[in-house]
Write a protein that holds these residues in place. Structure first.
Motif, PDB file in Angstrom:
ATOM      1  N   ALA A 138      12.688  60.891  28.089  1.00  0.00           N
ATOM      2  CA  ALA A 138      13.343  60.333  26.905  1.00  0.00           C
ATOM      3  C   ALA A 138      13.727  61.423  25.914  1.00  0.00           C
ATOM      4  O   ALA A 138      14.829  61.439  25.367  1.00  0.00           O
ATOM      5  N   TYR A 283      11.562  50.276  26.849  1.00  0.00           N
ATOM      6  CA  TYR A 283      12.922  50.748  27.039  1.00  0.00           C
ATOM      7  C   TYR A 283      13.919  49.600  27.141  1.00  0.00           C
ATOM      8  O   TYR A 283      15.057  49.709  26.670  1.00  0.00           O
ATOM      9  N   GLN A 286      14.574  48.283  23.720  1.00  0.00           N
ATOM     10  CA  GLN A 286      15.407  49.262  23.025  1.00  0.00           C
ATOM     11  C   GLN A 286      16.862  49.132  23.469  1.00  0.00           C
ATOM     12  O   GLN A 286      17.788  49.202  22.644  1.00  0.00           O
ATOM     13  N   LEU A 287      17.073  48.922  24.770  1.00  0.00           N
ATOM     14  CA  LEU A 287      18.429  48.762  25.294  1.00  0.00           C
ATOM     15  C   LEU A 287      19.089  47.510  24.732  1.00  0.00           C
ATOM     16  O   LEU A 287      20.236  47.541  24.276  1.00  0.00           O
ATOM     17  N   SER A 327      17.622  54.774  26.766  1.00  0.00           N
ATOM     18  CA  SER A 327      16.855  53.733  27.450  1.00  0.00           C
ATOM     19  C   SER A 327      17.411  53.490  28.849  1.00  0.00           C
ATOM     20  O   SER A 327      16.650  53.374  29.818  1.00  0.00           O
ATOM     21  N   GLU A 425      11.164  48.622  34.107  1.00  0.00           N
ATOM     22  CA  GLU A 425      10.285  49.324  33.158  1.00  0.00           C
ATOM     23  C   GLU A 425       8.924  49.664  33.756  1.00  0.00           C
ATOM     24  O   GLU A 425       8.234  50.554  33.278  1.00  0.00           O
TER      25      GLU A 425
END
Length: 428
Positions: A138, A283, A286-287, A327, A425
């Motif tokens: 990341a 993630y 977040q996306l 992400s 994930e």
């Protein structure tokens, strides 16, 4: 033990610094060539064709280059791509210096450059995986996006300054000589990481290509996420082609330049934030969040003619992009076997950027033939929706952006409910 020894964030930083410098130099060339072509031909078409020839070869050849990056030494691929990409620039420089340059020669030069950039990019992405642990993905993604944003934020300012006392030839020389920096760094990294291509056995090139596709298509979550990113690039393509004509109906070119610079700062600020702090969880959330907010800000760009609201919306939209890219990057990278990184990233490159091509092809037609007539003074929507977002030149483009933003929000909300995406994930 050997694998742990080869992992090094310091080596990545060296490679990243060289890439940062190369991005600034290529941005100088892109900016200066656009001005040069417009001054030479007097048409926007020549500028658009230059951009097209610089974009399409890389996009179309990425899958092939990805397979090559898995079959051969990735660092050697980077050296070949980096060194040979300068040939196109050297050709353009020779034509300009000779005094007998034509438009097709510039198209050919940027096309040659683009072909070898295609060879470089999948190998570069795969090398990042070779150098880093999963926990560093990341942070590295944020730094890579800083390097990518340099060509939009720094290069226009630097090129504008240089062109006040020099010309396109000096800009091309600067770009060509970046290989004196990038190639030694790549050679250093190459010496530190052993090439491992033993996993291919007697498998042929096309089998490798098909294997890359099977890797993508067999993972429903990965395939769906790539489709989503392609839609994001589709909306980005609309912004790239229609933002300028939209804004020139509201303000002048000087103000437009300031607004674009402020917007680019949004991407830079978020990339710096991601480079400073490592995100290790959520993630998918977040996306989804990034896509929802980016859709809202696209819609706001089209909804108003207030330049302050437009500037803030542009800044916040571009600020969302690094979170979306990071992400998606981590989720994809963590679900691709190391030995297949090159071929899969090549496929991801062409699939995810296909939205740009579609947007470039249809945006002008949709704006001029469909949306703009709806909101002219005598248009069908002038007495209804026109009372809210306004009527006249450019308001149809605004409506097109509003529709695009709403669709992106709806798509993001659906994405968050898809179990296959959530499953990605677990490997991140």
């Amino acid at each position: 033990m050997q694998e742990a020894k080869e992992k090094s964030f310091g080596k990545f930083i060296a490679l990243w610094a060289a890439d940062f410098y190369a991005n600034i130099a290529s941005g100088l060339t892109a900016f200066a060539l656009g001005i040069y072509m417009f001054e030479m031909s007097g048409t926007a078409t020549s500028v658009a064709l230059t951009v097209l020839f610089a974009f399409l070869p890389t996009m179309l050849l990425n899958p092939v280059a990805g397979v090559l990056a898995d079959r051969f030494d990735r660092r050697l691929m980077m050296l070949i791509g980096d060194g040979c990409s300068a040939l196109g620039l050297i050709y353009i420089l020779f034509c300009i210096t000779s005094g007998h340059v034509s438009e097709w020669q510039v198209y050919l030069g940027v096309g040659i450059n683009s072909v070898f950039i295609a060879l470089l990019e999948p190998a570069f992405k795969a090398t990042i995986t070779d150098l880093l642990t999963k926990e560093q993905f990341a942070k590295a993604s944020g730094l890579v996006q800083i390097a990518g944003s340099a060509k939009f934020l720094l290069s226009p300012f630097i090129a504008g300054f240089l062109l006040t006392f020099t010309d396109i030839k000096a800009i091309l020389i600067i770009d060509i000589t970046t290989i004196a920096v990038t190639m030694p760094v790549t050679m250093f990294v190459k010496k530190q990481i052993a090439a491992d291509n033993t996993q291919h056995g007697n498998q042929g090139f096309f089998e490798d290509f098909a294997d890359g596709w099977r890797e993508v298509s067999s993972n429903k979550g990965l395939l769906l996420m790539i489709a989503i990113i392609s839609l994001v690039t589709f909306y980005m393509g609309f912004l790239q082609t229609l933002y300028t004509p939209l804004m020139l109906t509201i303000t002048d070119a000087k103000t437009l330049g300031i607004i674009e610079s402020v917007s680019a700062v949004g991407m830079l600020a978020s990339s710096i934030l991601l480079g400073m702090f490592t995100l290790t969880r959520s993630y998918v959330n977040q996306l989804v969040t990034g896509l929802v907010f980016s859709g809202v800000f696209i819609a706001l760009l089209g909804f108003t003619t207030n330049i302050y609201i437009i500037t803030c919306s542009g800044f916040l939209f571009f600020a969302c992009l690094p979170f979306i890219n990071t992400s998606a990057d981590v989720l994809a990278r963590s679900n691709i076997p190391d030995e297949k990184q090159g071929r899969v990233w090549g496929l991801i490159g062409i699939l995810s950027q296909f939205g740009y091509v579609v947007a470039y092809a249809v945006s002008g037609l949709l704006a001029d033939r469909v949306f703009n007539p709806l909101l002219m003074e005598s248009g069908i929507l002038a007495s209804s929706l026109g009372r809210i977002i306004g009527v006249g030149s450019g308001r149809g483009i605004g409506l097109l952006l509003i529709v695009s933003g709403i669709m992106l929000v709806v798509l993001a909300l659906i994405l968050g409910k898809v179990h296959a995406i959530r499953e990605l994930e677990r490997s991140a």
